[in-house]
Design a protein around this motif. Structure first.
Motif, PDB file in Angstrom:
ATOM      1  N   SER A  93       0.856  -1.284  -0.063  1.00 22.36           N
ATOM      2  CA  SER A  93       0.096  -0.057  -0.117  1.00 22.36           C
ATOM      3  C   SER A  93       0.855   1.234   0.109  1.00 22.36           C
ATOM      4  O   SER A  93       0.464   2.179  -0.285  1.00 22.36           O
ATOM      5  CB  SER A  93      -0.636   0.081   1.189  1.00 22.36           C
ATOM      6  OG  SER A  93      -0.089  -0.057   2.536  1.00 22.36           O
ATOM      7  N   PRO A 138      -5.098  -4.764  -8.680  1.00 22.81           N
ATOM      8  CA  PRO A 138      -5.955  -5.036  -7.258  1.00 22.81           C
ATOM      9  C   PRO A 138      -5.665  -6.302  -6.555  1.00 22.81           C
ATOM     10  O   PRO A 138      -5.754  -7.365  -7.346  1.00 22.81           O
ATOM     11  CB  PRO A 138      -7.226  -4.572  -7.629  1.00 22.81           C
ATOM     12  CG  PRO A 138      -7.428  -3.849  -9.035  1.00 22.81           C
ATOM     13  CD  PRO A 138      -6.188  -4.211  -9.753  1.00 22.81           C
ATOM     14  N   GLU A 139      -5.585  -6.214  -5.484  1.00 21.05           N
ATOM     15  CA  GLU A 139      -5.487  -7.517  -4.456  1.00 21.05           C
ATOM     16  C   GLU A 139      -6.481  -7.496  -3.664  1.00 21.05           C
ATOM     17  O   GLU A 139      -6.112  -6.798  -2.549  1.00 21.05           O
ATOM     18  CB  GLU A 139      -3.930  -7.357  -4.174  1.00 21.05           C
ATOM     19  CG  GLU A 139      -3.778  -8.884  -3.931  1.00 21.05           C
ATOM     20  CD  GLU A 139      -2.260  -8.943  -3.538  1.00 21.05           C
ATOM     21  OE1 GLU A 139      -1.441 -10.150  -3.663  1.00 21.05           O
ATOM     22  OE2 GLU A 139      -1.891  -8.260  -2.643  1.00 21.05           O
ATOM     23  N   LYS A 140      -7.872  -8.097  -3.704  1.00 27.68           N
ATOM     24  CA  LYS A 140      -8.610  -8.076  -2.936  1.00 27.68           C
ATOM     25  C   LYS A 140      -8.630  -9.061  -1.840  1.00 27.68           C
ATOM     26  O   LYS A 140      -9.416  -8.663  -0.896  1.00 27.68           O
ATOM     27  CB  LYS A 140     -10.045  -8.396  -3.730  1.00 27.68           C
ATOM     28  CG  LYS A 140     -10.292  -7.406  -4.899  1.00 27.68           C
ATOM     29  CD  LYS A 140     -11.486  -7.843  -5.823  1.00 27.68           C
ATOM     30  CE  LYS A 140     -11.769  -6.824  -6.886  1.00 27.68           C
ATOM     31  NZ  LYS A 140     -12.991  -6.976  -7.586  1.00 27.68           N
TER      32      LYS A 140
END
Length: 336
Positions: A93, A138-140
């Motif tokens: 992040s 994106p890494e959900k």
């Protein structure tokens, strides 16, 4: 988690191609004007990528690598003295206040700073001297998979550039294909062992240690298993006391100068009654999970991690848990 883990080969290939210029620039810093010290800041999975990097850098270049506790800057407000150092921040992040504070302190202390992040518009990325963007998308799932493998690959590419080793470069070029070929590995026997357990060890030496640490974390955060990671040498000290018949031990045994010692250790654990599962490009004792090789042993534990991720995801579902939404955890944890 499984879908995102399976995206890793393509993401790594895209990273190595798209970020080659910046990776080369960082490598030149380390090669042309070797710093007295490289420092790292990371949390969670990213810290395990930093451990993987530490062994790669020290074995390949001789430059020592030290992890600095982020609280030194964020909580204790201590100034750092890092003239000529290069400071790396590894973060999916790039937003946790403690690593942001540590990067600022490192820069104020004289270090050149490098951010390895997945979020381009993040505080760490904006403030670093150079930024390598993972581009993992994106890494959900709460459990980081493709961002970990891509972070480790980016760090390996930096070491390859710094070392100027053609064998290392060939191994790095082979990494995406080796990752892809893990899709054929049958993990059913290993799944049976791990699903029946409540506690286990993971172990490795050299670059295998950071991978063992990452596997243990995933066992904890997704499958709810008590898992501890140790150096394969360290496990022969106090931790050996807990090894009894049926106790699972997952070993990451790469084909490098540590291979024979690692194999001897895994055999000793097996002789004590442990259910050993060994990830390696060469046959080993116990349940031997053969993984494709890049042709460079130091890189191969990263290849082994992808089938280990698939194993842990399958065990998690067998236990009735959701690997994407583990209890008590959030995707982004902001610590001070």
């Amino acid at each position: 988690m499984l879908t995102e883990a399976n995206e890793s080969p393509a993401v790594v290939e895209r990273l190595l191609r798209g970020q080659a210029r910046v990776i080369g620039e960082v490598g030149a810093w380390l090669r042309d004007h070797p710093p007295a010290l490289v420092t790292m800041a990371a949390r969670g999975s990213s810290d395990h990528a930093a451990t993987f990097f530490k062994y790669l850098m020290e074995v390949s270049t001789g430059i020592p690598v030290a992890s600095i506790g982020p609280s030194v800057a964020s909580v204790y407000k201590q100034r750092l003295r890092l003239p000529s150092a290069v400071h790396f921040t590894v973060s999916q992040s790039g937003a946790s206040p403690d690593i942001v504070a540590l990067q600022a302190a490192a820069k104020d202390g004289g270090a050149r700073t490098v951010a390895i992040v997945n979020v381009a518009d993040s505080p760490v990325a904006r403030e670093a001297d150079l930024t390598i963007l993972l581009g993992a998308g994106p890494e959900k799932s709460v459990a980081a998979t493709k961002s970990f493998i891509t972070s480790a690959a980016a760090l390996a590419a930096i070491v390859s550039s710094a070392a100027g080793d053609t064998g290392f470069k060939r191994g790095l070029d082979a990494l995406p294909e080796a990752l892809s070929r893990t899709s054929m590995i049958d993990m059913a026997a290993s799944q049976e062992v791990i699903a029946a357990s409540h506690s286990l060890y993971t172990c490795g030496r050299g670059t295998g240690l950071g991978i063992a640490m990452e596997a243990a974390l995933k066992c904890k955060e997704t499958a709810g298993l008590h898992a501890e990671a140790f150096s394969t040498a360290e496990i022969m000290h106090g931790p050996l006391r807990l090894v009894e018949r049926g106790f699972p031990v997952i070993g990451f045994v790469q084909d490098d100068m540590s291979f024979d010692n690692n194999c001897e250790a895994m055999q000793k654990l097996s002789n004590l009654g442990a259910r050993t599962i060994t990830f390696s490009s060469k046959p080993a004792s116990g349940l031997s999970v053969l993984v494709p090789s890049t042709g460079h042993g130091l890189l191969d534990p990263l290849v082994a991690l992808l089938p280990a991720y698939r194993l842990i995801e399958a065990v998690t579902r067998q236990k009735g848990f959701d690997p994407d939404q583990p209890a008590n955890l959030l995707k982004v944890t902001e610590t001070m």
